[in-house]
Design a protein around this motif. Structure first.
Motif, PDB file in Angstrom:
ATOM      1  N   UNK A  48       0.842  -1.199   0.000  1.00 40.71           N
ATOM      2  CA  UNK A  48       0.000   0.000   0.000  1.00 40.71           C
ATOM      3  C   UNK A  48       0.881   1.255   0.000  1.00 40.71           C
ATOM      4  N   UNK A  49       1.929   1.240   0.823  1.00 41.92           N
ATOM      5  CA  UNK A  49       2.808   2.414   0.871  1.00 41.92           C
ATOM      6  C   UNK A  49       3.420   2.667  -0.507  1.00 41.92           C
ATOM      7  N   UNK A  50       3.940   1.616  -1.128  1.00 36.65           N
ATOM      8  CA  UNK A  50       4.578   1.783  -2.439  1.00 36.65           C
ATOM      9  C   UNK A  50       3.578   2.230  -3.497  1.00 36.65           C
ATOM     10  N   UNK A  51       2.362   1.713  -3.428  1.00 39.45           N
ATOM     11  CA  UNK A  51       1.335   2.117  -4.393  1.00 39.45           C
ATOM     12  C   UNK A  51       1.092   3.625  -4.300  1.00 39.45           C
ATOM     13  N   UNK A  52       1.046   4.137  -3.070  1.00 33.58           N
ATOM     14  CA  UNK A  52       0.732   5.561  -2.901  1.00 33.58           C
ATOM     15  C   UNK A  52       1.961   6.426  -3.184  1.00 33.58           C
ATOM     16  N   UNK A 100      -6.290  25.509  -1.124  1.00 26.69           N
ATOM     17  CA  UNK A 100      -5.746  24.146  -1.077  1.00 26.69           C
ATOM     18  C   UNK A 100      -6.906  23.155  -1.194  1.00 26.69           C
ATOM     19  N   UNK A 101      -6.907  22.351  -2.240  1.00 27.26           N
ATOM     20  CA  UNK A 101      -7.990  21.394  -2.486  1.00 27.26           C
ATOM     21  C   UNK A 101      -7.444  19.974  -2.377  1.00 27.26           C
ATOM     22  N   UNK A 102      -8.341  19.035  -2.120  1.00 28.14           N
ATOM     23  CA  UNK A 102      -7.917  17.627  -2.037  1.00 28.14           C
ATOM     24  C   UNK A 102      -8.027  17.009  -3.434  1.00 28.14           C
ATOM     25  N   UNK A 103      -6.910  16.493  -3.934  1.00 24.83           N
ATOM     26  CA  UNK A 103      -6.866  15.909  -5.283  1.00 24.83           C
ATOM     27  C   UNK A 103      -7.567  14.556  -5.293  1.00 24.83           C
ATOM     28  N   UNK A 104      -8.071  14.146  -6.463  1.00 24.59           N
ATOM     29  CA  UNK A 104      -8.679  12.809  -6.539  1.00 24.59           C
ATOM     30  C   UNK A 104      -7.609  11.725  -6.418  1.00 24.59           C
ATOM     31  N   UNK A 105      -7.837  10.779  -5.528  1.00 23.66           N
ATOM     32  CA  UNK A 105      -6.908   9.643  -5.410  1.00 23.66           C
ATOM     33  C   UNK A 105      -7.721   8.362  -5.282  1.00 23.66           C
ATOM     34  N   UNK A 106      -7.574   7.477  -6.272  1.00 25.01           N
ATOM     35  CA  UNK A 106      -8.222   6.174  -6.193  1.00 25.01           C
ATOM     36  C   UNK A 106      -7.407   5.259  -5.287  1.00 25.01           C
ATOM     37  N   UNK A 107      -8.059   4.249  -4.745  1.00 26.12           N
ATOM     38  CA  UNK A 107      -7.333   3.258  -3.943  1.00 26.12           C
ATOM     39  C   UNK A 107      -7.161   3.639  -2.491  1.00 26.12           C
ATOM     40  N   UNK A 108      -7.946   4.607  -2.012  1.00 23.41           N
ATOM     41  CA  UNK A 108      -7.820   4.995  -0.599  1.00 23.41           C
ATOM     42  C   UNK A 108      -8.150   3.844   0.352  1.00 23.41           C
ATOM     43  N   UNK A 109      -8.967   2.897  -0.145  1.00 18.38           N
ATOM     44  CA  UNK A 109      -9.350   1.765   0.714  1.00 18.38           C
ATOM     45  C   UNK A 109      -8.126   0.958   1.147  1.00 18.38           C
ATOM     46  N   UNK A 110      -7.037   1.108   0.417  1.00 11.21           N
ATOM     47  CA  UNK A 110      -5.801   0.428   0.817  1.00 11.21           C
ATOM     48  C   UNK A 110      -5.284   0.978   2.139  1.00 11.21           C
ATOM     49  N   UNK A 111      -5.690   2.198   2.437  1.00 13.58           N
ATOM     50  CA  UNK A 111      -5.229   2.839   3.679  1.00 13.58           C
ATOM     51  C   UNK A 111      -6.168   2.487   4.826  1.00 13.58           C
ATOM     52  N   UNK A 112      -7.456   2.690   4.605  1.00 14.88           N
ATOM     53  CA  UNK A 112      -8.460   2.422   5.649  1.00 14.88           C
ATOM     54  C   UNK A 112      -9.775   2.062   4.966  1.00 14.88           C
ATOM     55  N   UNK A 113     -10.522   1.091   5.482  1.00 11.92           N
ATOM     56  CA  UNK A 113     -11.867   0.869   4.933  1.00 11.92           C
ATOM     57  C   UNK A 113     -12.718   2.128   5.130  1.00 11.92           C
ATOM     58  N   UNK A 323      -5.434  27.981  -7.618  1.00  2.92           N
ATOM     59  CA  UNK A 323      -5.550  27.107  -6.442  1.00  2.92           C
ATOM     60  C   UNK A 323      -4.659  25.897  -6.700  1.00  2.92           C
ATOM     61  N   UNK A 324      -4.434  25.093  -5.661  1.00  4.10           N
ATOM     62  CA  UNK A 324      -3.586  23.897  -5.809  1.00  4.10           C
ATOM     63  C   UNK A 324      -4.326  22.688  -5.245  1.00  4.10           C
ATOM     64  N   UNK A 325      -3.896  21.515  -5.681  1.00  2.00           N
ATOM     65  CA  UNK A 325      -4.464  20.270  -5.138  1.00  2.00           C
ATOM     66  C   UNK A 325      -3.337  19.468  -4.505  1.00  2.00           C
ATOM     67  N   UNK A 326      -3.670  18.763  -3.447  1.00  2.00           N
ATOM     68  CA  UNK A 326      -2.678  17.877  -2.824  1.00  2.00           C
ATOM     69  C   UNK A 326      -3.215  16.444  -2.862  1.00  2.00           C
ATOM     70  N   UNK A 327      -2.361  15.519  -3.307  1.00  2.00           N
ATOM     71  CA  UNK A 327      -2.774  14.127  -3.451  1.00  2.00           C
ATOM     72  C   UNK A 327      -2.300  13.268  -2.290  1.00  2.00           C
ATOM     73  N   UNK A 328      -0.988  13.060  -2.205  1.00  2.00           N
ATOM     74  CA  UNK A 328      -0.481  12.158  -1.163  1.00  2.00           C
ATOM     75  C   UNK A 328      -0.605  12.717   0.255  1.00  2.00           C
ATOM     76  N   UNK A 329      -0.393  14.029   0.482  1.00  2.00           N
ATOM     77  CA  UNK A 329      -0.409  14.492   1.884  1.00  2.00           C
ATOM     78  C   UNK A 329      -1.648  14.081   2.693  1.00  2.00           C
ATOM     79  N   UNK A 330      -2.878  14.241   2.169  1.00  2.00           N
ATOM     80  CA  UNK A 330      -4.013  13.790   2.999  1.00  2.00           C
ATOM     81  C   UNK A 330      -3.988  12.280   3.251  1.00  2.00           C
TER      82      UNK A 330
END
Ligand SMILES: Cc1cc2nc3c(=O)[nH]c(=O)nc-3n(C[C@H](O)[C@H](O)[C@H](O)COP(=O)(O)O)c2cc1C
Length: 377
Positions: A48-52, A100-113, A323-330
């Motif tokens: 999961x870490x490597x995927x993100x 500051x906006x939250x970028x779209x990130x698929x696969x969040x379920x890998x982090x938490x259900x 404006x900017x988006x952040x993907x990995x930080x959240x």
């Protein structure tokens, strides 16, 4: 007793943060986004870490995004009254308290259900715009005043595109963010080496003792088409079926920015997908000025990629990003501490931005301009 000052965000928010209350001491816990990533790395399954964290192939694009902030320097102004600093921004008819906006990130379920709902709740709590990667699925109850945009990668036919646009509008999303840099699934060495199976994005990583049939170890992603037929006509397909703004995410070439304006896009996100699509690509901060020039103020230009500090954001805004988006930080915040972690990361970046503005002699985003930054020779 906590003292309020011009950057009231720092003190007031620190008192309210559940993360800090949980830590029992306002000074404990990660002090920046990098330290959130360190905690996430320790907590997450390696797959999961490597995927993100990972990028494509040799991860040159991933590095280029970070390096770009190192070769643009701020040139602050002084003797300006910076008692009050306004970070609000108007985007497509909505006034947002922060750029500051939250970028779209698929696969969040890998982090938490339930991760998408958790991030949506953190966005609501911090009044942050959330761009969801989960299609037109509504994430929170009706009546919740969440600012949210919906990301899509494009549908192969006019009818499917029109139906996606209608569903997005019906679900309450305020814009369609179309990812335009994704014709094929990219070649990510970390995933290939880990035998990462994209089904894990919904099923999760294997649990201890769980047996799973390994996927083909040889570059399983190679040549898997996503949206190879996505062309400029798509904008017409979507615009005919919904009144929502259509924002193109993944523009780097000024020629494409000019085409986006000509073909009726409502906005552009300068992005290389966080270094996850093509390797050897220009860092997004370096690409930004030419794209801004090509858009010529006709539509807003946003950007993402490698933002880890408020001063990174200030550079992007000074170079013309609205404006900017952040993907990995959240996601690092989510992995480290769940919802409070996401809130804390968003708050930290907002506080750092506000502080950077104050220290650079700037009181609002509206008056930022390129004189505030210089590219190193
Ligand atoms: C785990 C992960 C999943 C992502 N999924 C998507 C996606 O589904 N659609 C998309 O347009 N971009 C996706 N991105 C790219 C982000 O939207 C964004 O462009 C990028 O993460 C910004 O770089 P940063 O992570 O350095 O902030 C993803 C990024 C990550 C890290």
């Amino acid at each position: 007793m906590l003292r309020r000052h011009a950057l009231g965000l720092l003190t007031a928010h620190a008192a309210a943060s559940p993360l800090l209350r949980a830590a029992g001491d306002g000074l404990l816990g990660p002090v920046n986004v990098h330290e959130f990533e360190d905690i996430a790395r320790r907590k997450l399954h390696k797959l999961a870490y490597d995927f993100i964290a990972g990028g494509v192939e040799d991860e040159r694009t991933l590095q280029a995004n970070r390096e770009a902030y190192g070769h643009w320097d701020l040139v602050p102004r002084v003797m300006v009254d910076v008692t009050n600093i306004d970070t609000s921004v108007e985007l497509f008819g909505s006034r947002l308290p922060s750029p500051i906006l939250i970028a779209p990130t698929g696969g969040k379920e890998l982090v938490l259900p339930g991760a998408d709902e958790i991030v949506a709740k953190a966005a609501l709590k911090t009044n942050t715009l959330f761009c969801s990667a989960t299609g037109a699925k509504k994430l929170l109850d009706d009546g919740e005043p969440l600012h949210w945009w919906i990301n899509g990668i494009g549908q192969p036919s006019r009818e499917q595109a029109a139906s996606f646009a209608r569903r997005t509008e019906d679900s309450g999303g305020k814009a369609i963010v179309l990812t335009v840099d994704n014709p094929y699934q990219s070649n990510r060495d970390r995933n290939n080496r880990n035998r990462f199976d994209y089904g894990m994005m919904s099923r999760g990583v294997p649990q201890p003792g769980e047996e799973r049939k390994p996927v083909n170890p040889a570059t399983p992603a190679m040549w898997k088409p996503h949206t190879p037929n996505l062309t400029w006509d798509y904008i017409d397909w979507v615009r005919g079926s919904s009144k929502l703004p259509v924002i193109l995410k993944g523009i780097l070439a000024p020629e494409d920015a000019a085409l986006a304006v000509a073909r009726g896009a409502s906005g552009i996100v300068v992005s290389n997908h966080g270094g996850r699509q093509l390797d050897g690509v220009i860092g997004t901060l370096d690409a930004l000025p030419d794209v801004v020039d090509a858009a010529a103020g006709k539509i807003p230009v946003l950007m993402d990629g490698g933002i880890r500090r408020g001063s990174d954001i200030l550079k992007a805004l000074a170079l013309g990003a609205k404006a900017v988006l952040v993907g990995r930080p959240p996601l690092w915040g989510l992995a480290a501490f769940g919802q409070p972690g996401v809130e804390r990361v968003l708050w930290m970046l907002s506080a750092e931005l506000k502080l950077s503005l104050g220290l650079a002699g700037q009181t609002s985003l509206a008056t930022l301009n390129r004189r505030l930054v210089r590219k190193r020779a």
